[in-house]
Design a protein around this motif. Structure first.
Motif, PDB file in Angstrom:
ATOM      1  N   GLY A   4       0.808  -1.215   0.000  1.00  0.00           N
ATOM      2  CA  GLY A   4       0.000   0.000   0.000  1.00  0.00           C
ATOM      3  C   GLY A   4       0.836   1.256   0.000  1.00  0.00           C
ATOM      4  O   GLY A   4       0.483   2.250  -0.641  1.00  0.00           O
ATOM      5  N   LYS A   5       1.950   1.237   0.685  1.00  0.00           N
ATOM      6  CA  LYS A   5       2.830   2.410   0.722  1.00  0.00           C
ATOM      7  C   LYS A   5       3.516   2.639  -0.617  1.00  0.00           C
ATOM      8  O   LYS A   5       3.806   3.766  -0.984  1.00  0.00           O
ATOM      9  CB  LYS A   5       3.883   2.255   1.817  1.00  0.00           C
ATOM     10  N   LYS A   6       3.767   1.569  -1.361  1.00  0.00           N
ATOM     11  CA  LYS A   6       4.492   1.678  -2.633  1.00  0.00           C
ATOM     12  C   LYS A   6       3.557   1.791  -3.833  1.00  0.00           C
ATOM     13  O   LYS A   6       3.999   2.092  -4.919  1.00  0.00           O
ATOM     14  CB  LYS A   6       5.390   0.445  -2.842  1.00  0.00           C
ATOM     15  N   TYR A   7       2.284   1.487  -3.681  1.00  0.00           N
ATOM     16  CA  TYR A   7       1.286   1.483  -4.754  1.00  0.00           C
ATOM     17  C   TYR A   7       1.500   0.316  -5.711  1.00  0.00           C
ATOM     18  O   TYR A   7       0.582  -0.384  -6.047  1.00  0.00           O
ATOM     19  CB  TYR A   7       1.232   2.811  -5.512  1.00  0.00           C
ATOM     20  N   GLU A   8       2.721   0.124  -6.178  1.00  0.00           N
ATOM     21  CA  GLU A   8       3.061  -1.034  -7.002  1.00  0.00           C
ATOM     22  C   GLU A   8       4.517  -1.356  -6.731  1.00  0.00           C
ATOM     23  O   GLU A   8       5.361  -0.463  -6.659  1.00  0.00           O
ATOM     24  CB  GLU A   8       2.846  -0.730  -8.484  1.00  0.00           C
ATOM     25  N   ILE A   9       4.797  -2.640  -6.579  1.00  0.00           N
ATOM     26  CA  ILE A   9       6.157  -3.060  -6.247  1.00  0.00           C
ATOM     27  C   ILE A   9       6.378  -4.440  -6.853  1.00  0.00           C
ATOM     28  O   ILE A   9       5.444  -5.224  -6.967  1.00  0.00           O
ATOM     29  CB  ILE A   9       6.363  -3.064  -4.708  1.00  0.00           C
ATOM     30  N   SER A  10       7.611  -4.710  -7.249  1.00  0.00           N
ATOM     31  CA  SER A  10       7.898  -6.036  -7.794  1.00  0.00           C
ATOM     32  C   SER A  10       7.985  -7.040  -6.643  1.00  0.00           C
ATOM     33  O   SER A  10       8.266  -6.676  -5.498  1.00  0.00           O
ATOM     34  CB  SER A  10       9.210  -6.033  -8.583  1.00  0.00           C
ATOM     35  N   LEU A  11       7.742  -8.281  -6.963  1.00  0.00           N
ATOM     36  CA  LEU A  11       7.822  -9.338  -5.955  1.00  0.00           C
ATOM     37  C   LEU A  11       9.217  -9.386  -5.341  1.00  0.00           C
ATOM     38  O   LEU A  11       9.362  -9.521  -4.121  1.00  0.00           O
ATOM     39  CB  LEU A  11       7.451 -10.681  -6.582  1.00  0.00           C
ATOM     40  N   GLU A  13      11.462  -6.882  -5.116  1.00  0.00           N
ATOM     41  CA  GLU A  13      11.661  -5.701  -4.268  1.00  0.00           C
ATOM     42  C   GLU A  13      10.919  -5.849  -2.942  1.00  0.00           C
ATOM     43  O   GLU A  13      11.439  -5.489  -1.883  1.00  0.00           O
ATOM     44  CB  GLU A  13      11.181  -4.432  -4.975  1.00  0.00           C
ATOM     45  N   LEU A  14       9.709  -6.382  -3.003  1.00  0.00           N
ATOM     46  CA  LEU A  14       8.928  -6.580  -1.786  1.00  0.00           C
ATOM     47  C   LEU A  14       9.607  -7.591  -0.870  1.00  0.00           C
ATOM     48  O   LEU A  14       9.718  -7.368   0.336  1.00  0.00           O
ATOM     49  CB  LEU A  14       7.503  -7.035  -2.133  1.00  0.00           C
ATOM     50  N   ALA A  15      10.080  -8.682  -1.436  1.00  0.00           N
ATOM     51  CA  ALA A  15      10.786  -9.696  -0.645  1.00  0.00           C
ATOM     52  C   ALA A  15      12.021  -9.092   0.011  1.00  0.00           C
ATOM     53  O   ALA A  15      12.285  -9.327   1.197  1.00  0.00           O
ATOM     54  CB  ALA A  15      11.167 -10.883  -1.527  1.00  0.00           C
ATOM     55  N   ASP A  16      12.781  -8.298  -0.749  1.00  0.00           N
ATOM     56  CA  ASP A  16      13.978  -7.654  -0.196  1.00  0.00           C
ATOM     57  C   ASP A  16      13.626  -6.707   0.943  1.00  0.00           C
ATOM     58  O   ASP A  16      14.284  -6.708   1.987  1.00  0.00           O
ATOM     59  CB  ASP A  16      14.740  -6.887  -1.277  1.00  0.00           C
ATOM     60  N   SER A  17      12.592  -5.902   0.760  1.00  0.00           N
ATOM     61  CA  SER A  17      12.247  -4.923   1.792  1.00  0.00           C
ATOM     62  C   SER A  17      11.727  -5.592   3.057  1.00  0.00           C
ATOM     63  O   SER A  17      11.870  -5.045   4.147  1.00  0.00           O
ATOM     64  CB  SER A  17      11.232  -3.900   1.270  1.00  0.00           C
ATOM     65  N   LEU A  18      11.146  -6.771   2.915  1.00  0.00           N
ATOM     66  CA  LEU A  18      10.633  -7.490   4.087  1.00  0.00           C
ATOM     67  C   LEU A  18      11.638  -8.496   4.645  1.00  0.00           C
ATOM     68  O   LEU A  18      11.395  -9.100   5.688  1.00  0.00           O
ATOM     69  CB  LEU A  18       9.333  -8.220   3.727  1.00  0.00           C
ATOM     70  N   GLY A  19      12.747  -8.700   3.933  1.00  0.00           N
ATOM     71  CA  GLY A  19      13.750  -9.662   4.375  1.00  0.00           C
ATOM     72  C   GLY A  19      13.276 -11.098   4.248  1.00  0.00           C
ATOM     73  O   GLY A  19      13.610 -11.944   5.068  1.00  0.00           O
ATOM     74  N   LEU A  20      12.486 -11.371   3.195  1.00  0.00           N
ATOM     75  CA  LEU A  20      11.945 -12.712   2.987  1.00  0.00           C
ATOM     76  C   LEU A  20      12.441 -13.300   1.682  1.00  0.00           C
ATOM     77  O   LEU A  20      12.822 -12.585   0.767  1.00  0.00           O
ATOM     78  CB  LEU A  20      10.409 -12.659   2.947  1.00  0.00           C
ATOM     79  N   THR A  22      11.850 -14.973  -1.894  1.00  0.00           N
ATOM     80  CA  THR A  22      10.783 -14.721  -2.871  1.00  0.00           C
ATOM     81  C   THR A  22       9.799 -15.886  -2.964  1.00  0.00           C
ATOM     82  O   THR A  22       8.599 -15.660  -3.152  1.00  0.00           O
ATOM     83  CB  THR A  22      11.346 -14.408  -4.271  1.00  0.00           C
ATOM     84  N   SER A  23      10.271 -17.120  -2.817  1.00  0.00           N
ATOM     85  CA  SER A  23       9.339 -18.250  -2.908  1.00  0.00           C
ATOM     86  C   SER A  23       8.382 -18.270  -1.720  1.00  0.00           C
ATOM     87  O   SER A  23       7.198 -18.568  -1.878  1.00  0.00           O
ATOM     88  CB  SER A  23      10.092 -19.579  -3.023  1.00  0.00           C
ATOM     89  N   THR A  24       8.874 -17.936  -0.544  1.00  0.00           N
ATOM     90  CA  THR A  24       8.018 -17.850   0.642  1.00  0.00           C
ATOM     91  C   THR A  24       6.994 -16.741   0.459  1.00  0.00           C
ATOM     92  O   THR A  24       5.797 -16.935   0.708  1.00  0.00           O
ATOM     93  CB  THR A  24       8.863 -17.569   1.902  1.00  0.00           C
ATOM     94  N   LEU A  25       7.453 -15.590   0.022  1.00  0.00           N
ATOM     95  CA  LEU A  25       6.559 -14.450  -0.166  1.00  0.00           C
ATOM     96  C   LEU A  25       5.550 -14.733  -1.278  1.00  0.00           C
ATOM     97  O   LEU A  25       4.384 -14.346  -1.170  1.00  0.00           O
ATOM     98  CB  LEU A  25       7.358 -13.187  -0.487  1.00  0.00           C
ATOM     99  N   SER A  26       5.956 -15.433  -2.309  1.00  0.00           N
ATOM    100  CA  SER A  26       5.068 -15.741  -3.415  1.00  0.00           C
ATOM    101  C   SER A  26       3.854 -16.533  -2.929  1.00  0.00           C
ATOM    102  O   SER A  26       2.725 -16.284  -3.354  1.00  0.00           O
ATOM    103  CB  SER A  26       5.814 -16.518  -4.497  1.00  0.00           C
ATOM    104  N   ARG A  27       4.066 -17.477  -2.031  1.00  0.00           N
ATOM    105  CA  ARG A  27       2.952 -18.258  -1.483  1.00  0.00           C
ATOM    106  C   ARG A  27       2.021 -17.365  -0.666  1.00  0.00           C
ATOM    107  O   ARG A  27       0.797 -17.503  -0.722  1.00  0.00           O
ATOM    108  CB  ARG A  27       3.476 -19.418  -0.640  1.00  0.00           C
ATOM    109  N   THR A  28       2.584 -16.436   0.080  1.00  0.00           N
ATOM    110  CA  THR A  28       1.769 -15.499   0.856  1.00  0.00           C
ATOM    111  C   THR A  28       0.957 -14.615  -0.081  1.00  0.00           C
ATOM    112  O   THR A  28      -0.235 -14.381   0.146  1.00  0.00           O
ATOM    113  CB  THR A  28       2.672 -14.634   1.763  1.00  0.00           C
TER     114      THR A  28
END
Length: 114
Positions: A4-11, A13-20, A22-28
């Motif tokens: 929501g803060k970024k409006y649009e973000i790549s998977l 970039e989002l994984a990097d910013s959350l420290g996760l 990408t495969s874990t985040l993809s399932r979420t």
């Protein structure tokens, strides 16, 4: 909230910013897509690039959460004597700066993985 803060973000970039991972985040994200909270789009010219943005329902939830936090912090800040407001704000700015400069930005990662 990060989407929501970024409006649009790549998977990625989002994984990097959350420290996760990408495969874990993809399932979420899959679960959030099914819940109607986010939309996932691959670029036509590069299917590896996936962008994430809030769906209408996600925007409503984001707004509700943001308002709740704003109301709460406004109420808390009102309990601090007015002459101390500048001191509190300066302290938060120093803390934010120190955290952003920290070489280990992934706090408590070992504990979260257990």
């Amino acid at each position: 909230m990060e989407v929501g803060k970024k409006y649009e973000i790549s998977l990625v970039e989002l994984a990097d910013s959350l420290g996760l991972d990408t495969s874990t985040l993809s399932r979420t994200i899959d679960g959030m897509v099914q819940a109607g909270l986010v939309e996932r789009r691959a670029k036509p010219d590069d299917r590896r690039y996936v962008s994430i943005s809030l769906a209408d329902r996600g925007k409503k939830v984001f707004g509700d959460i943001a308002r709740t936090f704003n109301d709460y912090y406004t109420a808390v800040f009102a309990l601090i004597p007015e002459e101390k407001h500048r001191q509190v704000l300066e302290s938060f700015m120093l803390l934010e700066e120190a955290i952003s400069k920290s070489s280990n930005r992934q706090c408590c990662q070992e504990e979260l993985n257990q």
